[in-house]
Design a protein around this motif. Structure first.
Motif, PDB file in Angstrom:
ATOM      1  N   VAL A 162       0.976  -1.193   0.015  1.00  0.00           N
ATOM      2  CA  VAL A 162       0.361  -0.364   0.214  1.00  0.00           C
ATOM      3  C   VAL A 162       0.960   1.241  -0.006  1.00  0.00           C
ATOM      4  CG1 VAL A 162      -1.556   1.738   1.415  1.00  0.00           C
ATOM      5  CG2 VAL A 162      -2.004  -1.249   1.428  1.00  0.00           C
ATOM      6  N   VAL A 163       0.826   1.958  -0.595  1.00  0.00           N
ATOM      7  CA  VAL A 163       1.430   3.518  -0.421  1.00  0.00           C
ATOM      8  C   VAL A 163       0.747   4.270  -0.709  1.00  0.00           C
ATOM      9  CG1 VAL A 163       2.646   5.266  -2.128  1.00  0.00           C
ATOM     10  CG2 VAL A 163       3.174   2.618  -2.488  1.00  0.00           C
ATOM     11  N   VAL A 164       0.659   5.378   0.495  1.00  0.00           N
ATOM     12  CA  VAL A 164      -0.114   6.491   0.880  1.00  0.00           C
ATOM     13  C   VAL A 164       0.130   7.435   0.121  1.00  0.00           C
ATOM     14  CG1 VAL A 164      -1.117   7.333   3.136  1.00  0.00           C
ATOM     15  CG2 VAL A 164       0.171   5.247   2.564  1.00  0.00           C
ATOM     16  N   ILE A 165      -0.255   8.799  -0.728  1.00  0.00           N
ATOM     17  CA  ILE A 165       0.131   9.537  -0.897  1.00  0.00           C
ATOM     18  C   ILE A 165      -0.284  10.782  -0.561  1.00  0.00           C
ATOM     19  CG2 ILE A 165       0.796   8.326  -3.072  1.00  0.00           C
ATOM     20  CD1 ILE A 165      -1.711   9.717  -4.552  1.00  0.00           C
ATOM     21  N   GLY A 166      -0.652  11.684  -1.143  1.00  0.00           N
ATOM     22  CA  GLY A 166      -1.182  12.851  -0.163  1.00  0.00           C
ATOM     23  C   GLY A 166      -1.223  14.307   0.171  1.00  0.00           C
ATOM     24  N   PRO A 167      -1.197  15.667   0.054  1.00  0.00           N
ATOM     25  CA  PRO A 167      -0.780  16.558  -0.428  1.00  0.00           C
ATOM     26  C   PRO A 167       0.063  16.776   1.443  1.00  0.00           C
ATOM     27  CG  PRO A 167      -3.536  17.123   0.783  1.00  0.00           C
ATOM     28  CD  PRO A 167      -2.686  15.429   0.324  1.00  0.00           C
ATOM     29  N   SER A 168       0.743  17.862   2.250  1.00  0.00           N
ATOM     30  CA  SER A 168       1.887  17.065   3.343  1.00  0.00           C
ATOM     31  C   SER A 168       0.452  17.751   4.502  1.00  0.00           C
ATOM     32  CB  SER A 168       2.583  18.215   3.340  1.00  0.00           C
ATOM     33  OG  SER A 168       2.506  19.624   2.951  1.00  0.00           O
ATOM     34  N   GLY A 169       0.581  17.554   5.970  1.00  0.00           N
ATOM     35  CA  GLY A 169      -0.592  17.959   6.827  1.00  0.00           C
ATOM     36  C   GLY A 169      -1.612  16.747   6.618  1.00  0.00           C
ATOM     37  N   GLY A 170      -1.686  16.234   5.790  1.00  0.00           N
ATOM     38  CA  GLY A 170      -2.874  15.259   5.547  1.00  0.00           C
ATOM     39  C   GLY A 170      -2.859  13.863   6.683  1.00  0.00           C
ATOM     40  N   GLY A 171      -1.800  14.029   7.062  1.00  0.00           N
ATOM     41  CA  GLY A 171      -1.833  12.831   7.768  1.00  0.00           C
ATOM     42  C   GLY A 171      -1.140  11.438   7.661  1.00  0.00           C
ATOM     43  N   LYS A 172      -0.761  11.442   6.420  1.00  0.00           N
ATOM     44  CA  LYS A 172       0.176  10.176   6.187  1.00  0.00           C
ATOM     45  C   LYS A 172       1.486   9.259   6.923  1.00  0.00           C
ATOM     46  CE  LYS A 172       2.387  11.881   2.414  1.00  0.00           C
ATOM     47  NZ  LYS A 172       2.024  13.872   2.548  1.00  0.00           N
ATOM     48  N   SER A 173       2.235  10.469   7.063  1.00  0.00           N
ATOM     49  CA  SER A 173       3.325   9.781   8.191  1.00  0.00           C
ATOM     50  C   SER A 173       3.498   9.398   9.785  1.00  0.00           C
ATOM     51  CB  SER A 173       4.337  11.117   8.654  1.00  0.00           C
ATOM     52  OG  SER A 173       4.851  11.080   7.582  1.00  0.00           O
ATOM     53  N   THR A 174       1.696  10.503  10.051  1.00  0.00           N
ATOM     54  CA  THR A 174       1.295  10.075  10.951  1.00  0.00           C
ATOM     55  C   THR A 174       0.467   8.453  11.054  1.00  0.00           C
ATOM     56  OG1 THR A 174       0.479  12.778  11.527  1.00  0.00           O
ATOM     57  CG2 THR A 174      -0.454  11.146  13.023  1.00  0.00           C
ATOM     58  N   LEU A 175      -0.175   8.467  10.181  1.00  0.00           N
ATOM     59  CA  LEU A 175      -0.821   7.807  10.211  1.00  0.00           C
ATOM     60  C   LEU A 175       0.157   6.191  10.020  1.00  0.00           C
ATOM     61  CD1 LEU A 175      -2.892   5.128   8.926  1.00  0.00           C
ATOM     62  CD2 LEU A 175      -2.108   5.596   6.824  1.00  0.00           C
ATOM     63  N   LEU A 176       1.410   6.038   9.161  1.00  0.00           N
ATOM     64  CA  LEU A 176       2.052   4.811   9.923  1.00  0.00           C
ATOM     65  C   LEU A 176       2.934   4.907  10.956  1.00  0.00           C
ATOM     66  CD1 LEU A 176       2.890   4.563   6.573  1.00  0.00           C
ATOM     67  CD2 LEU A 176       5.330   4.759   6.630  1.00  0.00           C
ATOM     68  N   ARG A 177       2.984   6.608  11.929  1.00  0.00           N
ATOM     69  CA  ARG A 177       3.491   6.432  13.420  1.00  0.00           C
ATOM     70  C   ARG A 177       2.538   5.405  13.800  1.00  0.00           C
ATOM     71  NH1 ARG A 177       7.997   9.401  14.691  1.00  0.00           N
ATOM     72  NH2 ARG A 177       6.855   9.330  16.727  1.00  0.00           N
ATOM     73  N   VAL A 178       1.233   5.947  13.867  1.00  0.00           N
ATOM     74  CA  VAL A 178       0.298   5.269  14.340  1.00  0.00           C
ATOM     75  C   VAL A 178       0.131   3.398  14.430  1.00  0.00           C
ATOM     76  CG1 VAL A 178      -2.272   4.450  14.342  1.00  0.00           C
ATOM     77  CG2 VAL A 178      -1.515   6.423  14.607  1.00  0.00           C
ATOM     78  N   VAL A 179       0.838   3.158  12.779  1.00  0.00           N
ATOM     79  CA  VAL A 179       0.447   1.550  12.844  1.00  0.00           C
ATOM     80  C   VAL A 179       1.915   0.718  13.619  1.00  0.00           C
ATOM     81  CG1 VAL A 179       0.681  -0.195  11.204  1.00  0.00           C
ATOM     82  CG2 VAL A 179      -0.702   2.229  10.707  1.00  0.00           C
ATOM     83  N   MET A 180       3.162   2.182  13.805  1.00  0.00           N
ATOM     84  CA  MET A 180       3.855   1.108  14.283  1.00  0.00           C
ATOM     85  C   MET A 180       3.961   1.670  15.770  1.00  0.00           C
ATOM     86  SD  MET A 180       7.210  -0.430  13.785  1.00  0.00           S
ATOM     87  CE  MET A 180       6.889  -1.276  14.929  1.00  0.00           C
ATOM     88  N   GLY A 181       3.111   1.521  15.780  1.00  0.00           N
ATOM     89  CA  GLY A 181       2.751   1.937  17.758  1.00  0.00           C
ATOM     90  C   GLY A 181       3.577   3.031  18.346  1.00  0.00           C
ATOM     91  N   LEU A 182       3.805   3.946  17.170  1.00  0.00           N
ATOM     92  CA  LEU A 182       4.508   5.497  18.168  1.00  0.00           C
ATOM     93  C   LEU A 182       4.094   6.123  18.504  1.00  0.00           C
ATOM     94  CD1 LEU A 182       7.104   5.214  15.944  1.00  0.00           C
ATOM     95  CD2 LEU A 182       7.823   4.658  17.382  1.00  0.00           C
ATOM     96  N   GLU A 183       2.894   6.567  18.696  1.00  0.00           N
ATOM     97  CA  GLU A 183       1.207   7.406  18.901  1.00  0.00           C
ATOM     98  C   GLU A 183       0.316   6.642  19.542  1.00  0.00           C
ATOM     99  OE1 GLU A 183       2.370  10.577  18.026  1.00  0.00           O
ATOM    100  OE2 GLU A 183       3.749  10.414  16.489  1.00  0.00           O
ATOM    101  N   GLU A 184       0.084   7.940  20.701  1.00  0.00           N
ATOM    102  CA  GLU A 184      -1.617   7.912  21.007  1.00  0.00           C
ATOM    103  C   GLU A 184      -1.884   7.876  20.587  1.00  0.00           C
ATOM    104  OE1 GLU A 184      -1.623   8.449  25.591  1.00  0.00           O
ATOM    105  OE2 GLU A 184       0.500   7.014  24.569  1.00  0.00           O
ATOM    106  N   ILE A 185      -3.742   7.294  20.229  1.00  0.00           N
ATOM    107  CA  ILE A 185      -4.550   7.386  19.379  1.00  0.00           C
ATOM    108  C   ILE A 185      -5.593   7.870  20.229  1.00  0.00           C
ATOM    109  CG2 ILE A 185      -4.212   6.247  17.988  1.00  0.00           C
ATOM    110  CD1 ILE A 185      -5.856   4.462  18.227  1.00  0.00           C
TER     111      ILE A 185
END
Lengths: 258, 221
Positions: A40-63
């Motif tokens: 899966v490749v996630v694309i989109g404008p910056s600030g759209g939450g792409k990196s945050t999404l990956l960080r959540v999946v890695m378990g690096l972020e609180e949700i």
């Protein structure tokens, strides 16, 4: 390794909300179902939450709301103000970051063997043999005893990928792994990722390189404003998007690229 | 008045003895003070306020008051508080160790903070437990980063140890003052003493610069 039923999702993200503080909302009810073997490749404008999404999946972020399951079992969930993360599940996922994040005080081989030795109790010699084999596969055998500061950006990033692979992940996350590289070093890193893709490694990645996205993806997700706007095969999302917002974004990206 | 440096030759043995005392005191206080500073630096990074606040208070007190007064305070007040006589070597050692501890704890704290957030992310992504993160990733980097500043701290202590002459310890400064009083040749004697301090400190400061460059290059990855 537990067998994953063919119909089950590898990753199922349900109604994911994530913000920073009271006012900044990054993800606003995001839903993604990733099947085994997908890239899966996630694309989109910056600030759209792409990196945050990956960080959540890695378990690096609180949700704040929602849940993530991995291989059919609960992995991350928001419970009240707390985020529950199953750390055993987390060990099955590997991640490579934009800025390499190698351990600068350790040699390349020590970077690779630290986690297998300290987390999984692999013997030093077994870990080193495995490490050298992976380095050889990536054309880095000569760099085993070098320190990260002695490597080029492309070499560092390949070492970072090798380090993640040492733990036999069932899913690899790549967060803009070529964005910090000089243009002439991008190809060597992308080649390694394509090599993994050809071996069937499931992966989720964020990239700004649309050419690479088209080559590696089995599926492309366009994310904007913290939600999934469009989700489909690369030919559709990158070539002939259905959604107006995706079309605008793709037009702009390719226009900039000339 | 003409300058006459030849009188110094007569006192070479006394100056050497003073230098030996200064070096002994410096090495002792550097070793103990750095160990203390390491522990206080960790305490100041603690999430537990009961550990963090006393450690911070200690550091602020010793950084915010003149070393000379600390020295006098320990020399005169500690015997009253403890009810035991302390030799001037013991009180000088205690005072400079505590001072060095406060200074180096700041060095360690800064270097701990310099180990970036991204390193922690990498640790989590690799599934490293907290103990491995601390022992194998954070502390080694923090200590490496601290080395150049620690060496600077040592050089400072070497020079500031001259203050112990004020409580009657026969260090290099004390010997120099005595000779200068007895010979009425303060310019020659104090210049010579300053040169001795410089000859030892200067190569060390050059070393710091070289090590700093190497460390920065190595940790820049």
């Amino acid at each position: 390794m537990t067998a994953i039923p063919q119909d089950a999702a590898l990753v199922r993200i349900t109604d994911l909300h994530k913000g920073y503080g009271a006012h900044i909302k990054v993800l606003r009810g995001l839903n993604i179902e990733m099947k085994p073997g997908e890239r899966v490749v996630v694309i989109g404008p910056s600030g759209g939450g792409k990196s945050t999404l990956l960080r959540v999946v890695m378990g690096l972020e609180e949700i704040q709301q929602g849940s993530v399951t991995f291989a059919g079992k609960p992995y991350i969930s928001a419970e009240g103000s707390k985020t529950r993360i199953d750390t055993e599940q987390r060990k099955k996922i590997g991640m490579v970051f934009q800025h390499y994040t190698l351990f600068p005080h350790l040699t390349v081989l020590q970077n690779l063997t630290l986690a297998p030795r300290k987390v999984h109790g692999v013997s030093r010699s077994a870990a080193e043999d495995r490490g050298r084999a992976i380095l050889a596969r990536f054309g880095l055998d000569a760099k085993a005893d070098a320190y990260p500061s002695q490597l080029s950006g492309g070499q560092k990033q390949r070492v970072a990928i090798a380090r993640a692979l040492m733990l036999d992940p069932q899913l690899m996350l790549f967060d803009e792994v070529t964005s910090a590289l000089d243009p002439e070093l991008v190809a060597e890193v992308e080649a390694v990722i394509l090599q993994l893709a050809s071996q069937g490694m499931p992966m989720m990645m964020v990239t700004h390189d649309m050419w690479f996205a088209r080559n590696v993806a089995s599926r492309v997700i366009f994310c904007a404003g913290g939600v999934v706007v469009e989700d489909g095969p690369p030919e559709q999302v990158l070539g002939n998007p259905k959604e107006e917002r995706t079309r605008e974004f793709i037009d702009r990206v390719f226009h900039i690229k000339g | 008045m003409e300058l006459d440096f030849s009188i110094l030759l007569k006192f070479a043995d006394a100056l050497a003895l003073g230098l030996w005392t200064t070096l002994k005191l410096t090495v002792l206080c550097v070793a103990m003070g750095t160990a203390l500073g390491f522990l206080i630096g960790l305490a100041r990074a603690s999430e537990n306020a009961l550990i963090r606040i006393p450690a911070s208070a200690f550091v602020e007190f010793f950084r915010g008051t003149p070393v000379l007064i600390q020295l006098f305070w320990i020399f005169f007040c500690l015997p009253l508080v403890l009810g035991v006589e302390l030799s001037n070597l013991a009180s000088a050692t205690i005072a400079l160790t505590l001072y060095m501890g406060a200074i180096t704890s700041e060095t360690f704290r800064a270097s701990l903070r310099a180990v970036g957030r991204e390193q922690m992310d990498a640790c989590v992504a690799l599934g490293l437990p907290r103990s491995v993160q601390i022992l194998h990733v954070i502390l080694p980097q923090a200590v490496l980063r601290a080395v150049p500043t620690l060496l600077s701290n040592c050089i400072s202590l070497f020079k500031e140890s001259a203050l112990v002459s004020a409580v009657g310890m026969a260090d290099l400064m004390f010997v120099g003052q005595n000779i200068s009083n007895n010979t009425a040749r303060p310019i020659e004697v104090l210049t010579a003493v300053a040169c001795i301090y410089f000859i030892i400190a200067f190569p060390l400061t050059r070393l710091v610069t070289r090590i700093e460059g190497r460390m920065l290059r190595k940790l820049a990855a």
